[in-house]
Design a protein around this motif. Structure first.
Motif, mmCIF file in Angstrom:
data_model
loop_
_atom_site.group_PDB
_atom_site.id
_atom_site.type_symbol
_atom_site.label_atom_id
_atom_site.label_comp_id
_atom_site.label_asym_id
_atom_site.label_seq_id
_atom_site.Cartn_x
_atom_site.Cartn_y
_atom_site.Cartn_z
ATOM 1 N N ALA A 136 0.833 -1.209 0.000
ATOM 2 C CA ALA A 136 0.000 0.000 0.000
ATOM 3 C C ALA A 136 0.865 1.256 0.000
ATOM 4 C CB ALA A 136 -0.939 -0.007 1.203
ATOM 5 N N VAL A 137 1.910 1.267 0.824
ATOM 6 C CA VAL A 137 2.795 2.438 0.880
ATOM 7 C C VAL A 137 3.586 2.561 -0.423
ATOM 8 C CG1 VAL A 137 4.803 3.438 2.045
ATOM 9 C CG2 VAL A 137 2.907 2.519 3.399
ATOM 10 N N LEU A 138 4.083 1.456 -0.951
ATOM 11 C CA LEU A 138 4.825 1.493 -2.216
ATOM 12 C C LEU A 138 3.944 2.042 -3.338
ATOM 13 C CD1 LEU A 138 7.326 0.907 -3.909
ATOM 14 C CD2 LEU A 138 6.535 -1.477 -4.094
ATOM 15 N N ALA A 139 2.700 1.623 -3.394
ATOM 16 C CA ALA A 139 1.778 2.122 -4.423
ATOM 17 C C ALA A 139 1.578 3.629 -4.279
ATOM 18 C CB ALA A 139 0.440 1.398 -4.337
ATOM 19 N N ARG A 140 1.451 4.102 -3.047
ATOM 20 C CA ARG A 140 1.307 5.543 -2.818
ATOM 21 C C ARG A 140 2.553 6.291 -3.271
ATOM 22 N NH1 ARG A 140 0.477 6.963 2.973
ATOM 23 N NH2 ARG A 140 0.374 9.064 2.083
ATOM 24 N N CYS A 141 3.726 5.743 -2.971
ATOM 25 C CA CYS A 141 4.984 6.386 -3.352
ATOM 26 C C CYS A 141 5.108 6.460 -4.872
ATOM 27 C CB CYS A 141 6.171 5.634 -2.752
ATOM 28 S SG CYS A 141 6.265 5.741 -0.943
ATOM 29 N N LEU A 142 4.794 5.366 -5.546
ATOM 30 C CA LEU A 142 4.857 5.366 -7.017
ATOM 31 C C LEU A 142 3.842 6.324 -7.608
ATOM 32 C CD1 LEU A 142 5.407 1.558 -7.583
ATOM 33 C CD2 LEU A 142 6.990 3.393 -8.257
ATOM 34 N N SER A 143 2.694 6.429 -6.980
ATOM 35 C CA SER A 143 1.675 7.363 -7.448
ATOM 36 C C SER A 143 2.149 8.806 -7.287
ATOM 37 C CB SER A 143 0.380 7.144 -6.664
ATOM 38 O OG SER A 143 -0.594 8.070 -7.038
ATOM 39 N N GLU A 144 2.842 9.060 -6.194
ATOM 40 C CA GLU A 144 3.322 10.414 -5.934
ATOM 41 C C GLU A 144 4.448 10.828 -6.879
ATOM 42 O OE1 GLU A 144 4.749 13.115 -2.224
ATOM 43 O OE2 GLU A 144 2.891 12.006 -2.286
ATOM 44 N N THR A 145 5.383 9.932 -7.135
ATOM 45 C CA THR A 145 6.549 10.289 -7.949
ATOM 46 C C THR A 145 6.346 10.034 -9.433
ATOM 47 O OG1 THR A 145 7.590 8.106 -7.787
ATOM 48 C CG2 THR A 145 8.116 9.716 -6.058
ATOM 49 N N GLY A 146 5.440 9.141 -9.766
ATOM 50 C CA GLY A 146 5.270 8.695 -11.135
ATOM 51 C C GLY A 146 6.153 7.484 -11.384
ATOM 52 N N MET A 147 5.719 6.630 -12.254
ATOM 53 C CA MET A 147 6.432 5.378 -12.518
ATOM 54 C C MET A 147 7.836 5.603 -13.068
ATOM 55 S SD MET A 147 4.457 2.953 -11.531
ATOM 56 C CE MET A 147 4.828 1.438 -12.381
ATOM 57 N N ALA A 148 8.040 6.673 -13.805
ATOM 58 C CA ALA A 148 9.351 6.918 -14.397
ATOM 59 C C ALA A 148 10.408 7.214 -13.333
ATOM 60 C CB ALA A 148 9.272 8.073 -15.390
ATOM 61 N N ASP A 149 9.990 7.763 -12.197
ATOM 62 C CA ASP A 149 10.928 8.093 -11.118
ATOM 63 C C ASP A 149 10.843 7.045 -10.015
ATOM 64 O OD1 ASP A 149 12.827 9.353 -9.614
ATOM 65 O OD2 ASP A 149 11.571 11.068 -9.073
ATOM 66 N N TYR A 150 10.932 5.800 -10.412
ATOM 67 C CA TYR A 150 10.796 4.701 -9.451
ATOM 68 C C TYR A 150 11.886 4.727 -8.386
ATOM 69 C CZ TYR A 150 14.346 2.505 -12.371
ATOM 70 O OH TYR A 150 15.477 2.248 -13.074
ATOM 71 N N ALA A 151 13.091 5.207 -8.702
ATOM 72 C CA ALA A 151 14.178 5.235 -7.717
ATOM 73 C C ALA A 151 13.809 6.129 -6.537
ATOM 74 C CB ALA A 151 15.475 5.706 -8.365
ATOM 75 N N THR A 152 13.227 7.275 -6.803
ATOM 76 C CA THR A 152 12.775 8.163 -5.727
ATOM 77 C C THR A 152 11.645 7.508 -4.946
ATOM 78 O OG1 THR A 152 13.437 10.118 -6.972
ATOM 79 C CG2 THR A 152 11.833 10.453 -5.215
ATOM 80 N N ALA A 153 10.728 6.874 -5.652
ATOM 81 C CA ALA A 153 9.606 6.191 -4.991
ATOM 82 C C ALA A 153 10.104 5.073 -4.089
ATOM 83 C CB ALA A 153 8.634 5.641 -6.030
ATOM 84 N N PHE A 154 11.074 4.298 -4.552
ATOM 85 C CA PHE A 154 11.606 3.193 -3.762
ATOM 86 C C PHE A 154 12.280 3.712 -2.489
ATOM 87 C CE2 PHE A 154 12.267 0.107 -7.594
ATOM 88 C CZ PHE A 154 10.901 0.068 -7.792
ATOM 89 N N GLY A 155 13.028 4.797 -2.601
ATOM 90 C CA GLY A 155 13.661 5.392 -1.428
ATOM 91 C C GLY A 155 12.634 5.914 -0.443
ATOM 92 N N MET A 156 11.588 6.557 -0.953
ATOM 93 C CA MET A 156 10.515 7.076 -0.116
ATOM 94 C C MET A 156 9.804 5.923 0.603
ATOM 95 S SD MET A 156 7.198 9.345 -1.352
ATOM 96 C CE MET A 156 8.226 10.356 -2.376
ATOM 97 N N TYR A 157 9.552 4.854 -0.120
ATOM 98 C CA TYR A 157 8.915 3.664 0.463
ATOM 99 C C TYR A 157 9.758 3.106 1.610
ATOM 100 C CZ TYR A 157 8.759 -1.478 0.614
ATOM 101 O OH TYR A 157 8.776 -2.788 1.014
ATOM 102 N N GLU A 158 11.043 2.943 1.378
ATOM 103 C CA GLU A 158 11.915 2.381 2.411
ATOM 104 C C GLU A 158 11.986 3.294 3.632
ATOM 105 O OE1 GLU A 158 16.487 0.839 3.063
ATOM 106 O OE2 GLU A 158 15.694 0.969 1.026
ATOM 107 N N ARG A 159 12.128 4.597 3.417
ATOM 108 C CA ARG A 159 12.181 5.532 4.551
ATOM 109 C C ARG A 159 10.880 5.518 5.338
ATOM 110 N NH1 ARG A 159 14.628 8.376 0.539
ATOM 111 N NH2 ARG A 159 12.777 9.627 0.120
#
Length: 114
Positions: free
Chosen positions: A52-75
């Motif tokens: 659920a959190v990963l999906a929110r992060c990807l939604s916030e950053t966009g799929m193209a910026d997955y590296a930022t989303a992954f970092g946000m998810y982990e934090r």
């Protein structure tokens, strides 16, 4: 038990949380990065929260910026998942009076993203 053809035993192993939850286009959730012992019955719950959190992060950053989303998810997830994993490994859940709301009232849709 008498009717059982074969009984096997295997040990539970503790594993520390992974230091890195993603690399490149690969990201781990659930037991892949923070395996739970069965004592709190939270393994699947943690994986669902992670997703659920990963999906929110990807939604916030966009799929193209997955590296930022992954970092946000982990934090966002690492502290909580590590706490649940540590308590599950120690098998101390509810052995002392405590409010279980910190586990059961977690809202993955409302948690502040890291």
């Amino acid at each position: 038990i008498d009717a059982t053809g074969e009984v096997t035993k295997w040990p539970f192993w503790n594993r520390d949380p992974m230091g890195l939850w993603s690399r490149g286009r690969l990201v781990m959730i659930g037991d892949a990065c923070h395996p739970m012992r069965p004592h709190m019955a939270q393994g699947a719950c943690m994986a669902i929260e992670d997703a659920a959190v990963l999906a929110r992060c990807l939604s916030e950053t966009g799929m193209a910026d997955y590296a930022t989303a992954f970092g946000m998810y982990e934090r966002t997830r690492k502290e909580r998942a590590t706490k649940v994993q540590s308590i599950s490994n120690a098998n101390t859940w509810l052995k002392q009076p405590e409010d279980p709301a910190w586990v059961y009232a977690y809202d993955a849709d409302a948690v502040e993203l890291g």
